[in-house]
Design an enzyme around this catalytic site. Sequence first.
Site, mmCIF file in Angstrom:
data_model
loop_
_atom_site.group_PDB
_atom_site.id
_atom_site.type_symbol
_atom_site.label_atom_id
_atom_site.label_comp_id
_atom_site.label_asym_id
_atom_site.label_seq_id
_atom_site.Cartn_x
_atom_site.Cartn_y
_atom_site.Cartn_z
ATOM 1 N N HIS A 45 68.222 -32.476 5.678
ATOM 2 C CA HIS A 45 68.816 -31.890 4.486
ATOM 3 C C HIS A 45 70.324 -31.738 4.683
ATOM 4 O O HIS A 45 70.817 -31.654 5.809
ATOM 5 C CB HIS A 45 68.173 -30.543 4.194
ATOM 6 C CG HIS A 45 66.770 -30.664 3.694
ATOM 7 N ND1 HIS A 45 66.110 -29.641 3.040
ATOM 8 C CD2 HIS A 45 65.890 -31.692 3.758
ATOM 9 C CE1 HIS A 45 64.877 -30.043 2.723
ATOM 10 N NE2 HIS A 45 64.732 -31.278 3.151
ATOM 11 N N GLU A 47 72.510 -29.298 4.138
ATOM 12 C CA GLU A 47 73.004 -28.110 4.816
ATOM 13 C C GLU A 47 72.820 -28.216 6.326
ATOM 14 O O GLU A 47 73.709 -27.849 7.106
ATOM 15 C CB GLU A 47 72.280 -26.859 4.293
ATOM 16 C CG GLU A 47 72.492 -26.585 2.810
ATOM 17 C CD GLU A 47 71.444 -27.244 1.926
ATOM 18 O OE1 GLU A 47 71.185 -26.710 0.837
ATOM 19 O OE2 GLU A 47 70.881 -28.287 2.331
ATOM 20 N N CYS A 73 66.397 -25.066 0.451
ATOM 21 C CA CYS A 73 64.930 -24.976 0.472
ATOM 22 C C CYS A 73 64.466 -23.733 1.229
ATOM 23 O O CYS A 73 65.211 -23.131 2.010
ATOM 24 C CB CYS A 73 64.335 -26.239 1.107
ATOM 25 S SG CYS A 73 64.709 -26.432 2.861
ATOM 26 N N CYS A 85 66.372 -24.680 5.046
ATOM 27 C CA CYS A 85 67.811 -24.490 4.920
ATOM 28 C C CYS A 85 68.180 -23.016 4.776
ATOM 29 O O CYS A 85 69.197 -22.565 5.307
ATOM 30 C CB CYS A 85 68.345 -25.293 3.736
ATOM 31 S SG CYS A 85 68.228 -27.084 3.992
#
Length: 302
Positions: A45, A47, A73, A85
Amino acid sequence: METAIAMAERSDQSSDPKRIPKVGAIIVAPDGAVLGVGSRQADTHAEMDALSHQVSAKTGPSGATVYTTLEPCTPGVRRKPEESCTKRLIDANIKRVVVGMLDPNQDVCGKGVLELQRHNIEVELFPHELAQKVRLLNEEFVRAQQTLGLSFLDADPSGKPLTIKLPQIPGQYRFRCTCITHPGNDIFVLHESRGIFWPQRDTRLRQVPDQVGRYPVYEFDSWFGGTGLQWVHVVRANDLAQALIRYYDKVTRNNEHTRQKLNLTPRESEEKDLRIGYPGINMATLPRGLDRQASIQVEIVR
């Protein structure tokens, strides 16, 4: 924010744009220095990418602001909750998160924001013009996330009813399917025959482990009380519909318990309106509050 959008455009969606959104993230220190940038990759992801590939190693992300084009998420949608995240941002002691748009995945939508706020992290949203840019980047992803994207693996491509042979009636059959998005607790299964509907018990869609394919494989068990043509509907229920389905389940369980406790014969059960099994509900169609995700017609034979 514009830098985060530019990073989102570098995302790798080659494996599946319906499941993988375009997301960009940038970490900015209180003094304005850029600490890290990242974009969504097949297995990472944005981040997390930004946190693990910091531009500046002079200072950590503590107290920094994260600009991300998609809501972070939550642990509930990750196989490894500690890799969500929101968990990573909380552990990194991020002070503020500025979000481009909420995640259209109903298992995340709004929950990521609430999780961050619960840990005293300030949350803001992109202004409308920039938020629209983020949405346009993810049109296909947004459309796909509005439904389960469920496909029955046993379905006949020609549309003919699936023939299910059961050794006895009532009997149980296990369905297998794929889903683009993860089915949550608001997913239920109903059987239909000639305008009569039967909500099914314990029809949670379970993910089948170690299945290699484009989409995750799920399975659920359903009971059939008679032979002939029937429909199986997978639906998403709003709060009121969920309450009604659970009330129906409670009534049928109580009736069954009472019948067993009183040791009633089938005829005596009918006379006392304690019908065996699952009494059907007469409806012309699915009521409001139940959103059909997928259906399959089956023919039950002994």
